[in-house]
Design a protein around this motif. Structure first.
Motif, mmCIF file in Angstrom:
data_model
loop_
_atom_site.group_PDB
_atom_site.id
_atom_site.type_symbol
_atom_site.label_atom_id
_atom_site.label_comp_id
_atom_site.label_asym_id
_atom_site.label_seq_id
_atom_site.Cartn_x
_atom_site.Cartn_y
_atom_site.Cartn_z
ATOM 1 N N TYR A 22 0.928 -1.238 0.057
ATOM 2 C CA TYR A 22 -0.046 -0.017 0.080
ATOM 3 C C TYR A 22 0.863 1.253 -0.014
ATOM 4 O O TYR A 22 0.556 2.204 -0.599
ATOM 5 C CB TYR A 22 -0.743 0.026 1.304
ATOM 6 C CG TYR A 22 -2.278 -0.879 1.107
ATOM 7 C CD1 TYR A 22 -3.324 -0.652 0.366
ATOM 8 C CD2 TYR A 22 -1.834 -2.247 1.644
ATOM 9 C CE1 TYR A 22 -4.482 -1.721 0.565
ATOM 10 C CE2 TYR A 22 -2.790 -3.243 1.656
ATOM 11 C CZ TYR A 22 -3.983 -2.922 1.201
ATOM 12 O OH TYR A 22 -5.133 -3.788 0.977
ATOM 13 N N ALA A 23 1.863 1.231 0.912
ATOM 14 C CA ALA A 23 2.808 2.471 0.862
ATOM 15 C C ALA A 23 3.477 2.775 -0.469
ATOM 16 O O ALA A 23 3.746 3.876 -0.647
ATOM 17 C CB ALA A 23 3.855 2.211 2.022
ATOM 18 N N LYS A 24 3.758 1.722 -0.929
ATOM 19 C CA LYS A 24 4.487 2.011 -2.354
ATOM 20 C C LYS A 24 3.429 2.896 -3.466
ATOM 21 O O LYS A 24 4.008 3.762 -3.795
ATOM 22 C CB LYS A 24 4.733 0.877 -2.958
ATOM 23 C CG LYS A 24 5.769 0.995 -4.169
ATOM 24 C CD LYS A 24 6.528 -0.360 -4.732
ATOM 25 C CE LYS A 24 7.193 -0.165 -5.899
ATOM 26 N NZ LYS A 24 8.042 -1.468 -6.312
ATOM 27 N N GLY A 25 2.450 2.595 -3.473
ATOM 28 C CA GLY A 25 1.462 3.288 -4.115
ATOM 29 C C GLY A 25 1.061 4.625 -3.618
ATOM 30 O O GLY A 25 0.981 5.656 -4.396
ATOM 31 N N THR A 26 0.865 5.026 -2.315
ATOM 32 C CA THR A 26 0.332 5.968 -1.666
ATOM 33 C C THR A 26 1.573 6.863 -1.885
ATOM 34 O O THR A 26 1.600 8.090 -2.053
ATOM 35 C CB THR A 26 -0.271 5.907 -0.485
ATOM 36 O OG1 THR A 26 0.703 5.118 0.545
ATOM 37 C CG2 THR A 26 -1.497 5.263 -0.416
ATOM 38 N N ASP A 27 2.751 6.204 -1.586
ATOM 39 C CA ASP A 27 3.935 7.349 -1.646
ATOM 40 C C ASP A 27 4.322 7.720 -3.270
ATOM 41 O O ASP A 27 4.794 8.969 -3.312
ATOM 42 C CB ASP A 27 5.375 6.487 -1.114
ATOM 43 C CG ASP A 27 5.188 6.336 0.434
ATOM 44 O OD1 ASP A 27 4.375 7.136 1.176
ATOM 45 O OD2 ASP A 27 5.911 5.645 0.967
ATOM 46 N N ALA A 28 3.980 6.893 -4.138
ATOM 47 C CA ALA A 28 4.092 7.506 -5.514
ATOM 48 C C ALA A 28 3.204 8.462 -5.848
ATOM 49 O O ALA A 28 3.531 9.471 -6.731
ATOM 50 C CB ALA A 28 3.874 6.173 -6.282
ATOM 51 N N LEU A 29 1.934 8.346 -5.284
ATOM 52 C CA LEU A 29 0.971 9.606 -5.461
ATOM 53 C C LEU A 29 1.244 10.756 -4.800
ATOM 54 O O LEU A 29 1.310 11.985 -5.413
ATOM 55 C CB LEU A 29 -0.306 9.081 -5.187
ATOM 56 C CG LEU A 29 -1.216 7.916 -6.148
ATOM 57 C CD1 LEU A 29 -2.269 7.334 -5.470
ATOM 58 C CD2 LEU A 29 -1.303 8.479 -7.425
ATOM 59 N N LYS A 30 1.871 10.761 -3.553
ATOM 60 C CA LYS A 30 2.153 11.575 -2.849
ATOM 61 C C LYS A 30 3.309 12.382 -3.257
ATOM 62 O O LYS A 30 3.464 13.655 -3.254
ATOM 63 C CB LYS A 30 2.444 11.049 -1.437
ATOM 64 C CG LYS A 30 3.223 12.105 -0.239
ATOM 65 C CD LYS A 30 3.397 11.549 0.907
ATOM 66 C CE LYS A 30 3.786 12.820 1.808
ATOM 67 N NZ LYS A 30 4.403 12.071 3.361
ATOM 68 N N ALA A 31 4.080 11.819 -4.025
ATOM 69 C CA ALA A 31 5.226 12.481 -4.868
ATOM 70 C C ALA A 31 4.926 13.467 -5.757
ATOM 71 O O ALA A 31 5.643 14.363 -6.187
ATOM 72 C CB ALA A 31 6.204 11.522 -5.334
ATOM 73 N N TYR A 32 3.752 13.396 -6.476
ATOM 74 C CA TYR A 32 3.171 14.278 -7.486
ATOM 75 C C TYR A 32 2.361 15.438 -6.662
ATOM 76 O O TYR A 32 1.735 16.387 -7.403
ATOM 77 C CB TYR A 32 2.238 13.485 -8.309
ATOM 78 C CG TYR A 32 3.235 12.795 -9.280
ATOM 79 C CD1 TYR A 32 3.970 13.179 -10.207
ATOM 80 C CD2 TYR A 32 2.763 11.072 -9.419
ATOM 81 C CE1 TYR A 32 4.703 12.360 -11.207
ATOM 82 C CE2 TYR A 32 3.467 10.540 -10.221
ATOM 83 C CZ TYR A 32 4.429 11.008 -11.152
ATOM 84 O OH TYR A 32 5.041 10.126 -11.907
ATOM 85 N N GLY A 33 2.076 15.225 -5.273
ATOM 86 C CA GLY A 33 1.468 16.269 -4.658
ATOM 87 C C GLY A 33 2.015 17.709 -4.317
ATOM 88 O O GLY A 33 3.311 17.458 -4.077
ATOM 89 N N LYS A 34 1.523 18.626 -4.384
ATOM 90 C CA LYS A 34 2.239 19.890 -4.090
ATOM 91 C C LYS A 34 2.233 20.372 -2.660
ATOM 92 O O LYS A 34 3.063 20.929 -2.356
ATOM 93 C CB LYS A 34 1.343 20.915 -4.902
ATOM 94 C CG LYS A 34 1.466 20.950 -6.503
ATOM 95 C CD LYS A 34 0.708 22.089 -6.905
ATOM 96 C CE LYS A 34 0.653 21.810 -8.517
ATOM 97 N NZ LYS A 34 0.096 23.261 -9.281
ATOM 98 N N THR A 35 1.602 19.539 -1.922
ATOM 99 C CA THR A 35 1.281 19.850 -0.213
ATOM 100 C C THR A 35 1.970 18.913 0.484
ATOM 101 O O THR A 35 2.320 19.008 1.688
ATOM 102 C CB THR A 35 0.017 19.892 0.116
ATOM 103 O OG1 THR A 35 -0.500 18.661 -0.140
ATOM 104 C CG2 THR A 35 -0.839 21.190 -0.789
ATOM 105 N N GLY A 36 2.711 17.868 0.092
ATOM 106 C CA GLY A 36 3.301 16.591 0.683
ATOM 107 C C GLY A 36 2.052 16.151 1.614
ATOM 108 O O GLY A 36 2.530 15.092 2.282
ATOM 109 N N ALA A 37 0.850 16.207 1.447
ATOM 110 C CA ALA A 37 -0.069 15.447 2.320
ATOM 111 C C ALA A 37 -0.224 13.955 1.954
ATOM 112 O O ALA A 37 -0.019 13.457 0.817
ATOM 113 C CB ALA A 37 -1.495 16.113 1.893
ATOM 114 N N ASP A 38 -0.338 13.240 2.951
ATOM 115 C CA ASP A 38 -0.575 11.692 2.887
ATOM 116 C C ASP A 38 -1.832 11.091 2.122
ATOM 117 O O ASP A 38 -2.798 11.920 2.182
ATOM 118 C CB ASP A 38 -0.330 10.992 4.251
ATOM 119 C CG ASP A 38 0.907 11.009 5.016
ATOM 120 O OD1 ASP A 38 1.870 10.989 4.380
ATOM 121 O OD2 ASP A 38 0.983 10.995 6.015
#
Length: 214
Positions: A22-38
């Motif tokens: 799960y973390a691999k997927g959410t971390d990959a999406l988070k990396a595209y976020g501008k706010t760094g939100a989980d």
């Protein structure tokens, strides 16, 4: 477990047949976020956006736009799909072989809380690695939450499978790695195995095959 009364086995997909992170997927999406939100998606809980997508209440287009809006993600559709699919890892060959052997002796079903983007990805994995056109071919029938419009752990999805296939609940075993889904199945009277890590289906189902000596 005594398998003598079991005639039907319902399998979860993620963490049971296909390895996931799960973390691999959410971390990959988070990396595209501008706010760094989980990104609020895990084995035990998730935000309404993911619930809607897994129930088929929103399309893949709406899901991607929802991710962009909720997490301020700046990424193309292809980048979002790749990041989202990165949580899907591998399917060990011995699990495929086990399903083939079990299929000779039991009626097999697949029940997964999943979505359209992931379904394309895991079917590609089985086709490329095992020459199987889709996971469906290993089961009497597959039930995907976004297609049946119901999710685990709700009792209605289990009742739907039982009724549609004429299965007796006391003869039906459900295997899942999430305890909340196991509890949902128990409430409707199914036999259950909680596949808690590091257990695998090959370990817990070895006694289910004829000729096995405990």
């Amino acid at each position: 477990m005594d398998f003598s009364s079991i005639k039907n086995i319902i399998f979860d997909l993620g963490g049971v047949i296909i390895n996931i992170d799960y973390a691999k997927g959410t971390d990959a999406l988070k990396a595209y976020g501008k706010t760094g939100a989980d990104v609020d998606f895990s084995q035990k809980a998730q935000s309404e956006l993911f619930d809607l997508y897994e129930r088929g209440d929103i399309s893949s287009v709406e899901f991607r736009e929802g991710l962009r809006a909720e997490y301020y993600i700046d990424a193309t559709d292809e980048q979002i799909d790749e990041a989202w699919n990165s949580l899907l890892l591998d399917i060990p060959a011995e699990r495929i072989e086990l399903l083939r052997e079990l299929g000779k002796h039991y009626r097999l079903y697949l029940l997964s809380n999943t979505n359209a983007i992931h379904m394309l990805a895991f079917n590609k994995i089985v086709e490329e690695n095992f020459g199987i056109p889709s996971l469906d071919s290993l089961f009497d029938k597959a039930y995907y939450s976004h297609l049946v419009r119901m999710r685990k752990p709700g009792g209605e999805v289990f009742e739907h499978i039982l009724a549609e296939n004429g299965l007796k609940r006391e003869e039906t075993l459900f295997i899942d790695d999430s305890i909340q889904h196991i509890e949902g199945a128990q409430k409707v009277g199914l036999q259950t195995i909680h596949l808690a890590p590091p257990l695998t289906i090959n370990q817990v189902l070895k006694e289910a095959l004829p000729g096995h000596e405990a």
